[in-house]
Design an enzyme around this catalytic site. Structure first.
Site, mmCIF file in Angstrom:
data_model
loop_
_atom_site.group_PDB
_atom_site.id
_atom_site.type_symbol
_atom_site.label_atom_id
_atom_site.label_comp_id
_atom_site.label_asym_id
_atom_site.label_seq_id
_atom_site.Cartn_x
_atom_site.Cartn_y
_atom_site.Cartn_z
ATOM 1 N N ASP A 1 0.599 -1.171 0.030
ATOM 2 C CA ASP A 1 0.138 0.019 0.041
ATOM 3 C C ASP A 1 0.920 1.149 0.069
ATOM 4 O O ASP A 1 0.741 2.152 -0.807
ATOM 5 C CB ASP A 1 -0.932 -0.005 1.045
ATOM 6 N N LYS B 1 1.861 4.261 -3.084
ATOM 7 C CA LYS B 1 1.642 5.667 -3.068
ATOM 8 C C LYS B 1 3.190 6.168 -3.465
ATOM 9 O O LYS B 1 3.026 7.263 -3.678
ATOM 10 C CB LYS B 1 1.379 6.163 -1.409
#
Ligand SMILES: NC(=O)c1ccc[n+]([C@@H]2O[C@H](COP(=O)([O-])OP(=O)(O)OC[C@H]3O[C@@H](n4cnc5c(N)ncnc54)[C@H](OP(=O)(O)O)[C@@H]3O)[C@@H](O)[C@H]2O)c1
Length: 430
Positions: A201, A205
């Site tokens: 995750d 980003k």
């Protein structure tokens, strides 16, 4: 006052949050932007599902394709999650000449090259503030406010779940599983938290930030990603003892010749550094630009309202883009830069070993490190002696990462070494 129609694809945590936020602050947004945003259709999977905020069934569909055929919808807000259907949705939106706002970091990280190429050739910007650090306006800052800077480094704590777990392990000496269970019971971790815990995750980003800051597309295979899934609170304790905290840190560093080093993983950072005090579910990003110097962004990286706040900001930008089609950068600009091989970078490391308590153990370890020209700055031996085993923590001097890893692989197979060594980078932010 202009009215702009929105097609909302997804009515889960964030989608329902956007619906609620527009009800609460839609008038304010209209006063400030001169645009009244009207949600004309909502796509979701199961209309019979019970929801904390019921969706108005008269505008609900189970086919996101219906959002594309409504001529009064100008902006599609994609908040479905996953990558296959959202990619099809984006392609379809470009073809129908509708602007897209999305919070989908996995989609952009995995298919960004295609999406931004489509966006550029169609001259249709994609807005994705919610995809990185939720309510923290880092995309807009890098894309607009800092556009006159070369980015020397960007460091981020970008995953709230991991940060919560590491913070609880540090503050309350919980073990990993206790801290994870607490995060789940408080709604800070999904039932399946694997992407949060394996580092991906945060990596998605990081890819978006790096691509935007350095103007070339970073692929998912270009970066080294480690998570916190196998993390022991022994390391948290040793790190504290040595004056450090452990954080899941995203690092994007520029080197000469426009080479960019990118990594995501647990690292030791000095307890006195400002990022060490970013605790719980909070996110922070420390940007260093050659003009601006250091800037720190701090805030909530997820959750219904902070993420909806980012989507509302993007809606205002999209409305501006509708009235002035030259507004809005399509994304990474393909100007310069390439990835530096992480093994060729220099870094100091923390090394924890579990070894037999017997003579000459240290000599064998020091000899391998010495042959690789890796200096030892300090050595701590664990107080608790477990039978015939002891824990040793060595703080290693800065050396070429690949050389250090190779030496540790040699140490790992010494007969006196009882467990897989723990090797963590130490970040001094210089
Ligand atoms: N949650 C956060 O704090 C956060 C923060 C930043 C970014 N994001 C991103 O925002 C996106 C949405 O996250 P979320 O947490 O809101 O997810 P979520 O709670 O799982 O909601 C997903 C929604 O999409 C709908 N949906 C899924 N597949 C669909 C399909 N094929 N057609 C139509 N509807 C479909 C679901 O319908 P049903 O309700 O009928 O199942 C649900 O309403 C993700 O990309 C996520 O990475 C989330």
């Amino acid at each position: 006052m202009v009215s702009v129609g929105i097609g909302l694809a997804g009515f889960g945590t964030v989608g329902a949050g956007v619906f609620r936020a527009l009800k609460q602050n839609g008038d304010l947004l209209a006063q400030r932007t001169g645009t009244h945003f009207e949600i004309r259709r909502i796509a979701l999977r199961d209309p019979t599902k019970s929801r904390p905020l019921p969706a108005p069934l008269e505008i609900v569909t189970t086919r996101w394709q219906d959002l594309m055929t409504d001529p009064k919808i100008s902006i599609i807000v994609e908040l479905m999650g996953g990558t296959v259907e959202p990619l099809a949705l984006l392609r379809s939106a470009f073809a129908a000449r509708k602007l897209v706002v999305t919070g989908n970091k996995a989609l952009l990280a995995e298919h960004g090259a295609e999406i931004f190429e489509l966006s550029r050739s169609a001259n249709m910007p994609v807005f994705y503030e919610a995809a990185v650090a939720g309510g923290v306006p880092i995309i807009k800052s890098i894309r607009e406010a800092f556009i006159g800077n070369r980015f020397e480094s960007i460091y981020g704590i970008l995953n709230g779940t991991s940060n919560y777990i590491l913070s609880r392990m540090t503050e309350s000496e919980m073990d990993f599983h206790q801290a994870l269970r607490e995060a789940q019971s408080r709604g800070f971790a999904e039932a399946d938290p694997s992407l949060d815990l394996n580092g991906w995750d945060a990596a998605h980003k990081t890819i978006l930030l790096a691509s935007l800051a350095h103007g070339f597309w970073v692929g998912t295979c270009d970066i080294k990603v480690e998570g916190i899934e196998t993390f022991s609170n022994l390391d948290i304790r040793f790190a504290r003892q040595l004056g450090y905290r452990i954080k899941l840190l995203s690092s994007i560093r520029s080197h000469p010749d426009r080479e960019i080093e990118i990594s995501v993983g647990p690292v030791l950072i000095p307890a006195s550094h400002i990022l060490a005090s970013v605790n719980g579910v909070f996110n922070a990003i420390l940007v260093r630009g050659d003009m601006v110097g250091e800037s720190l962004f701090y805030g909530r990286g997820a959750g219904e309202s902070p993420t909806a706040s980012a989507v509302l900001g993007n809606l205002a930008e999209a409305a501006l883009s509708l009235s002035s089609p030259t507004y809005g950068s399509p994304g990474p600009h393909n100007l310069y830069g390439r990835i530096k091989n992480p093994d060729s970078c220099l870094a100091p490391f923390y090394l924890r070993l579990v070894v037999n308590s017997q003579p000459k153990v240290l000599t064998q370890i020091a000899s391998i490190l010495g042959d690789a020209k890796i200096g030892i700055m300090s050595l701590v031996q664990s107080g608790g002696q477990d039978g015939h085993q002891i824990s040793l923590v060595l703080m290693l001097q800065k050396a070429v990462v690949g050389v250090t890893r190779k030496a540790i692989r040699q140490i790992a197979v010494l007969p006196c070494v009882r467990e897989k060594p723990v090797l963590l980078r130490v970040e001094h932010f210089v």
